[in-house]
Structure formats: C-alpha cells, structure tokens
Design a protein around this motif. Structure first.
Motif, mmCIF file in Angstrom:
data_model
loop_
_atom_site.group_PDB
_atom_site.id
_atom_site.type_symbol
_atom_site.label_atom_id
_atom_site.label_comp_id
_atom_site.label_asym_id
_atom_site.label_seq_id
_atom_site.Cartn_x
_atom_site.Cartn_y
_atom_site.Cartn_z
ATOM 1 N N PHE B 16 0.816 -1.217 0.000
ATOM 2 C CA PHE B 16 0.000 0.000 0.000
ATOM 3 C C PHE B 16 0.848 1.266 0.000
ATOM 4 O O PHE B 16 0.459 2.277 -0.608
ATOM 5 C CB PHE B 16 -0.987 -0.020 1.175
ATOM 6 N N SER B 17 2.011 1.202 0.629
ATOM 7 C CA SER B 17 2.905 2.369 0.586
ATOM 8 C C SER B 17 3.350 2.621 -0.849
ATOM 9 O O SER B 17 3.327 3.757 -1.340
ATOM 10 C CB SER B 17 4.137 2.137 1.455
ATOM 11 N N LEU B 18 3.729 1.541 -1.543
ATOM 12 C CA LEU B 18 4.175 1.674 -2.933
ATOM 13 C C LEU B 18 3.042 2.177 -3.825
ATOM 14 O O LEU B 18 3.254 3.027 -4.702
ATOM 15 C CB LEU B 18 4.659 0.304 -3.428
ATOM 16 N N LEU B 19 1.842 1.694 -3.563
ATOM 17 C CA LEU B 19 0.681 2.129 -4.352
ATOM 18 C C LEU B 19 0.446 3.622 -4.184
ATOM 19 O O LEU B 19 0.251 4.354 -5.166
ATOM 20 C CB LEU B 19 -0.555 1.339 -3.886
ATOM 21 N N ILE B 20 0.521 4.073 -2.937
ATOM 22 C CA ILE B 20 0.286 5.494 -2.658
ATOM 23 C C ILE B 20 1.383 6.350 -3.289
ATOM 24 O O ILE B 20 1.108 7.364 -3.944
ATOM 25 C CB ILE B 20 0.199 5.733 -1.126
ATOM 26 N N PHE B 21 2.644 5.931 -3.112
ATOM 27 C CA PHE B 21 3.744 6.740 -3.655
ATOM 28 C C PHE B 21 3.730 6.742 -5.181
ATOM 29 O O PHE B 21 3.991 7.768 -5.817
ATOM 30 C CB PHE B 21 5.098 6.223 -3.150
ATOM 31 N N ALA B 22 3.402 5.604 -5.793
ATOM 32 C CA ALA B 22 3.347 5.538 -7.258
ATOM 33 C C ALA B 22 2.229 6.442 -7.779
ATOM 34 O O ALA B 22 2.384 7.110 -8.806
ATOM 35 C CB ALA B 22 3.119 4.100 -7.717
ATOM 36 N N ARG B 23 1.127 6.481 -7.061
ATOM 37 C CA ARG B 23 0.015 7.341 -7.438
ATOM 38 C C ARG B 23 0.422 8.809 -7.323
ATOM 39 O O ARG B 23 0.055 9.640 -8.144
ATOM 40 C CB ARG B 23 -1.168 7.021 -6.511
ATOM 41 N N MET B 24 1.216 9.115 -6.283
ATOM 42 C CA MET B 24 1.664 10.499 -6.091
ATOM 43 C C MET B 24 2.649 10.901 -7.184
ATOM 44 O O MET B 24 2.672 12.046 -7.615
ATOM 45 C CB MET B 24 2.340 10.649 -4.722
ATOM 46 N N MET B 25 3.460 9.923 -7.643
ATOM 47 C CA MET B 25 4.475 10.247 -8.646
ATOM 48 C C MET B 25 3.857 10.470 -10.009
ATOM 49 O O MET B 25 4.461 11.061 -10.884
ATOM 50 C CB MET B 25 5.525 9.135 -8.696
ATOM 51 N N GLY B 26 2.635 9.947 -10.211
ATOM 52 C CA GLY B 26 1.894 10.350 -11.390
ATOM 53 C C GLY B 26 2.003 9.399 -12.562
ATOM 54 O O GLY B 26 2.768 8.452 -12.551
ATOM 55 N N LYS B 27 1.218 9.672 -13.598
ATOM 56 C CA LYS B 27 1.090 8.780 -14.738
ATOM 57 C C LYS B 27 2.340 8.751 -15.594
ATOM 58 O O LYS B 27 2.576 7.795 -16.298
ATOM 59 C CB LYS B 27 -0.103 9.189 -15.602
ATOM 60 N N ALA B 71 10.248 10.630 -2.701
ATOM 61 C CA ALA B 71 10.288 12.087 -2.522
ATOM 62 C C ALA B 71 11.254 12.715 -3.529
ATOM 63 O O ALA B 71 10.978 13.789 -4.085
ATOM 64 C CB ALA B 71 10.712 12.439 -1.097
ATOM 65 N N CYS B 72 12.377 12.026 -3.782
ATOM 66 C CA CYS B 72 13.350 12.548 -4.761
ATOM 67 C C CYS B 72 12.742 12.584 -6.158
ATOM 68 O O CYS B 72 12.939 13.563 -6.904
ATOM 69 C CB CYS B 72 14.605 11.683 -4.769
ATOM 70 N N VAL B 73 11.983 11.549 -6.495
ATOM 71 C CA VAL B 73 11.338 11.522 -7.817
ATOM 72 C C VAL B 73 10.353 12.683 -7.932
ATOM 73 O O VAL B 73 10.342 13.413 -8.934
ATOM 74 C CB VAL B 73 10.607 10.183 -8.047
ATOM 75 N N LEU B 74 9.563 12.853 -6.883
ATOM 76 C CA LEU B 74 8.556 13.930 -6.882
ATOM 77 C C LEU B 74 9.224 15.300 -6.986
ATOM 78 O O LEU B 74 8.792 16.171 -7.759
ATOM 79 C CB LEU B 74 7.762 13.830 -5.582
ATOM 80 N N LEU B 75 10.302 15.456 -6.221
ATOM 81 C CA LEU B 75 11.027 16.740 -6.222
ATOM 82 C C LEU B 75 11.617 17.020 -7.598
ATOM 83 O O LEU B 75 11.529 18.141 -8.131
ATOM 84 C CB LEU B 75 12.147 16.674 -5.174
#
Lengths: 121, 242
Positions: B16-27, B71-75
């Motif tokens: 679930f952590s990976l699912l949430i972070f992948a969703r945050m990182m976007g399509k 977080a690094c990917v998002l940043l």
C-alpha cells in the motif's frame, strides 16, 4: 457538499494507511513494560549476586512474561535476529541459573539488558 | 516470532505504501519512461520487496528508503516542470536521426546509436524502407518517432477533399451489468431511454449487458454477456493441455 466529503475521504484514506504503517513499524514497549523489565532484571541481578537461585529463576520468569507480552506487537518492526537474541539470552540465563553459575548468569543478564535496550528505535 | 505473519503484515505495508507513492508520482511514470525512470521504478520496487521479505533488517529503514526515493522523484518532477534548463539537463532532449531523408551520422555517433538499432526501430514503426522516411526522432524514452514522406502516408479524407463528421468520444452507459448513471446524466439521457434502446435490441435488462456505450451522435454500442457467434475461428495452432 457530497463532492467535498468524497475529496476529503480520497485524501484521508492514504494518509490513514501511511500513518497506520508508520505506527506499526515504530511500535515499542510501553513505559510500563520497560519499567517492569527493568524491575525484573534488577531483581534478578540482586538475587544472582546473593546466590538466591530460585528467586532469580522467578524473576527470569517475570522477564519472559513481559517480553512475550510485548513480542506480538513489536515483531513487525524488529529484525528476526533481535528477537532471537533476546530469547537466546533468556535460555542462557536459565541454564546458568540452574547450574548456579554466578559469573555466567550475570554476563547473560547484561546481555539480555543490552538486547532489550536495542529494541528502542 | 511468526515469520509468515510478519511477512504478511510487512507485505501489506510495502504494497500500500508503494501504491500510494506511485500514485503520487503520477502517470508519467508509466507512459513516458526514460531509461532513468525505468531504473528508478525497479529500485523503488526492490526496496519495497526488501521491506516485505528481508526479516534480517527492520522495516522502518526500508520504509524510510522508499519515502526518500519517492520524494526525490517527486522533487525532480517539480523542478523539471518549473525549470526548463533542469529538465533538459536531467532528461536530455529528443535527437533527430533522419532529417529530410538524410541520416544524421554525427548525431548517431554522439548518442552511440548504431544503424542496426535505427533500422530495427524503423521497422517497429512500420517503415521497412528507409527511402520512405522523411523525419525520424529518437525520443527521451528511447522510442523512435517516424514521419514518412507524404507520398507514403495513408490517404486521409482531407487529401480527397471529403467532409467527414468530427470524431466523438463515447461514454460508458453500462459496464459489467451496472448502469453508469453519472454518464447518463452527462449525456442528458434517462434510464427509460436506455431501457427502450435495450428492448429494441431484445435485451430485457441492463444486467445482461457487459458493455454499452454511446457517442455524440447517439450511436449505441452494446455487447451482451451472451455472444451470438455463428462462426467462431479457433486461432490456436496446436492442441494443448487447456
């Protein structure tokens, strides 16, 4: 209003999941459990030094009860080795107490205390 | 220690952590992968896998690693969106390999791209004859975009000076037996209209329908669970166990 509730729910669900995950991974013994453990280990050391082996064994039993009460909660956050180390040290202490070996029992007691301290994140 | 239970709980946490972070990182992580994005995905997945099964270490450091990478990917995404220079620095830019039918040898040498790689990518794009290619651009995700010479492009209604209806998107009205009321409302259609359309096609109820869609011109597509095929082509070439 309905859209607002849906939106809040959509954000709240992942936050709750992550909060729960963090909570599980950072679980520690409670303050009372720490105090109980310290009390039993201190008592055991005193009895070992006084060569009161039966009393020391009783304190060891108390120690084990505290640990096995804590273990189901904290096992998800700990290494397998850390839990095994504590159980191993209990077994050593029991052996030394039954053999009435003061030096060995004291060393194993210190070892158990150190392993317990390592449980703190 | 019940290792199976611990792996189960840590697995759920990792999943679930990976699912949430992948969703945050976007399509863009899925559709426009550069080589670096691909490596990032593998690394993040590897961390999540270690969180699940590596009982010789605590879960928390793995989780921190997962958060850090995500977080690094998002940043990096935010920085490259706001700052064009950074975007070019991190992702590079597309490279023109064929311009007006001529191969750009220097560009190929610079990116260490062989002629066999180019030919393979051209074939994948449907250009078996290099004479047909006007422009070929190697995108940052490694895909080759090919524009054929006008003479080799398919004829369009525009070429034939034909006027055609604009293409419209269709909306689902029924999916898996359940009516999508939201789409019905958007199209200003009613359940009664839908039921009438189904009745016209000898369908008693929406629950018999796997998929029903409608476009801007009112053209309905209906697929029922029961398929009425008179001739079914078996594409299997060899009898197997199933």
């Amino acid at each position: 209003m309905k859209n607002g509730v849906i939106k809040v729910t959509a954000y709240a669900i992942p936050i709750i999941i992550l909060a729960l995950a963090i909570f599980i991974m950072t679980m520690q013994p409670t303050r009372m459990e720490k105090q109980q453990f310290a009390h039993h280990i201190q008592g055991m050391e005193t009895h070992i030094k006084a060569e009161e082996w039966d009393n020391a064994l009783n304190e060891l039993q108390g120690l084990e009860e505290v640990f096995y009460q804590v273990r189901p909660r904290i096992q998800f956050s700990l290494e397998r080795g850390e839990i095994n180390d504590i159980e191993l040290s209990f077994a050593r202490i029991k052996g030394y107490l039954k053999a009435k070996d003061e030096a060995g029992a004291l060393v194993s007691t210190l070892e158990a205390r150190l392993h317990w301290l390592h449980l703190d994140h | 220690m019940n290792e199976a239970l611990v792996v189960l709980v840590r697995g759920l946490i990792g999943f679930f952590s990976l699912l949430i972070f992948a969703r945050m990182m976007g399509k863009q992580q899925i559709s426009q992968l550069t080589f670096f994005d691909y490596i990032l995905g593998i690394s993040i997945g590897s961390i999540a896998a270690s969180l699940t099964t590596d009982l010789t270490s605590r879960a928390w450091p793995h989780f921190v690693g997962l958060v850090t990478w995500s977080a690094c990917v998002l940043l990096l995404q935010i920085i490259t969106v706001k700052w064009r220079y950074a975007s070019k620095y991190v992702d590079g830019e597309p490279v023109v390999l064929i311009m007006n039918g001529q191969i750009m040898e220097q560009a190929m040498k610079k990116i260490r791209y062989r002629i066999t790689d180019l030919q393979e990518q051209l074939r994948n794009a449907g250009a078996f004859n290099i004479n047909e290619v006007q422009i070929a651009i190697l995108e940052t995700d490694g895909q080759l975009s090919v524009l054929k010479m006008p003479a080799y492009q398919p004829v369009t209604p525009h070429d034939l000076k034909l006027s055609v209806q604009p293409i419209s998107m269709s909306s689902e009205l029924i999916y898996d037996g359940v009516v999508v009321d939201h789409n019905l409302q958007q199209r200003n259609l009613s359940r009664e209209w839908l039921n009438q359309q189904l009745a016209n096609n000898n369908i008693a109820s929406p629950s018999e329908v796997f998929l029903a869609t409608v476009d801007d011109y009112g053209t309905l597509f209906i697929d029922t669970y029961r398929d009425h095929l008179t001739k079914f082509v078996n594409i299997s070439d060899y009898p197997g166990p199933y």
